[in-house]
Design an enzyme around this catalytic site. Sequence first.
Site, mmCIF file in Angstrom:
data_model
loop_
_atom_site.group_PDB
_atom_site.id
_atom_site.type_symbol
_atom_site.label_atom_id
_atom_site.label_comp_id
_atom_site.label_asym_id
_atom_site.label_seq_id
_atom_site.Cartn_x
_atom_site.Cartn_y
_atom_site.Cartn_z
ATOM 1 N N ASP A 1 -3.233 -1.866 -0.385
ATOM 2 C CA ASP A 1 -2.121 -2.965 -1.501
ATOM 3 C C ASP A 1 -3.063 -3.178 -2.628
ATOM 4 O O ASP A 1 -2.289 -3.984 -3.033
ATOM 5 C CB ASP A 1 -2.147 -3.524 -0.166
ATOM 6 C CG ASP A 1 -2.438 -4.330 0.242
ATOM 7 O OD1 ASP A 1 -4.242 -4.688 -0.101
ATOM 8 O OD2 ASP A 1 -3.306 -4.839 1.690
ATOM 9 N N ASP B 1 -10.906 -1.062 4.300
ATOM 10 C CA ASP B 1 -10.171 -2.151 5.177
ATOM 11 C C ASP B 1 -8.866 -1.821 5.970
ATOM 12 O O ASP B 1 -8.393 -0.520 4.686
ATOM 13 C CB ASP B 1 -9.548 -2.410 3.390
ATOM 14 C CG ASP B 1 -8.766 -3.976 3.526
ATOM 15 O OD1 ASP B 1 -8.124 -4.032 4.698
ATOM 16 O OD2 ASP B 1 -7.383 -4.161 2.339
HETATM 17 N N1 SPD Z 1 -4.373 -6.118 12.749
HETATM 18 C C1 SPD Z 1 -3.875 -5.795 10.987
HETATM 19 C C2 SPD Z 1 -5.190 -5.622 10.583
HETATM 20 C C3 SPD Z 1 -4.627 -5.107 9.361
HETATM 21 C C4 SPD Z 1 -6.201 -5.021 8.405
HETATM 22 N N2 SPD Z 1 -5.584 -4.641 7.206
HETATM 23 C C5 SPD Z 1 -4.705 -5.131 6.710
HETATM 24 C C6 SPD Z 1 -5.743 -4.183 5.348
HETATM 25 C C7 SPD Z 1 -4.937 -5.490 4.016
HETATM 26 N N3 SPD Z 1 -4.923 -4.959 2.122
#
Ligand code: SPD
Length: 414
Positions: free
Chosen positions: A219, A288
Amino acid sequence: MNTTSLHFLAEYHDCSSAILDDADALTALMLEAVAAVGATVVQQVTHRFSPQGVTVVIAVEESHFSMHTWPEERYAAVDVFTCGACDPRLAHPVLFSGLGSESSEVMELKRGAGRPGSAMELLRHDTEHEPPVTGPWINEEFGRAQRLALHVEQMLHQSRSRYQEIEVFTNAIFGTVLRLDGIFQTSTLDEAHYHELLVHPALCCVERPRRVLVIGGGDGGTAREVLRHPEVEACLMVEIDGDVVEACKRHLPGMGAWDDPRLDLIIGDGVRYLAEAEPDSFDAILLDGSDPVGPSKGLFGKGFYEDARRALAPGGVFALQSEAFHVTSDVFYEIQTLLQQVFPEVHPYVGSVPLYGCGHWTWTFASADRTPEQLDEARADALGREGEVYEASVHRAAFVLPLDVRRKLAALNA
Ligand code: SPD
């Protein structure tokens, strides 16, 4: 007395005056509303007044629907009462669009639920443009025991990439939401809480974070926060799913800093990229990923953490999202165990990301030689002056974990 019945009253303003004087069209519209509610017609009466205005009354097995119109005022008053399983609020979207209304007010009364004197309970009084909640809810399920449901106001995007199901939708509280393979990933409401906490503790503890690697983060929010550090000369982002990037550029355009010349985006496999990276390549590595399922599975293994340690320069920090210590405690503690086998310094920390439905979320700071106490407070506070979440005091607070978690972490080391 305890019956299930709801009285729904609506005011429709700025309607199309032509339909407000058309007895046949209004009758058809009211029958459409009856069908939407799932009620059963018993009898109907329509009366056109002279010189203008119409009344439609439909008796249904569940009680009644009525409408009275004032074409000269472009206004219609509606009254729907049903008992049993029908939800009279489902009439609203049909009537709102069928009347060509530009603004509406609705009121709901729960009836028959109390003793005399308290029988009518006003549930809600919505103002202009706030229709009652209709339409789909979608869930994220955590194991077999818990789920978070979000109401979908508008589905903006639905596709299936080579790797996963991608959805972007709007919700009245969370704003625009990204969901991948049924897992809520980010929302405009709380994305800063997630991205700032993933990025800044690591970068503010590295003396000079010049070269940063982001793995995942399609994102764009993680790379955006990295690029807020003026010391960063190059931010390389390796995201496996180009379709996620495209959907986010289109529907979450403010989330990424896509035009920053220091950003280099590679659509590819981050696990393989890190395995092939030269030693000492990065001052910070930020992971991430989604939860450890689907394309993110390989991001939660010891081999991956070993590759991260090798690719980090001396004085570098690896930070990753590490799930929740209650609801997904098995994953949280497994991550801690594996990281401790690879890094001398492993420090989980906590923040709030309501989209993940657990009441808290964690990230973990791992390094060969840096600790969270080695914070550059001036840089952290400078970020706070322009950011939404992070500054030095938030950094310090985030590393204070509840006692039960501290005790379990200590037991891992014992
Ligand atoms: N439980 C969902 C965890 C998600 C972690 N990553 C989110 C991405 C945001 N950039």
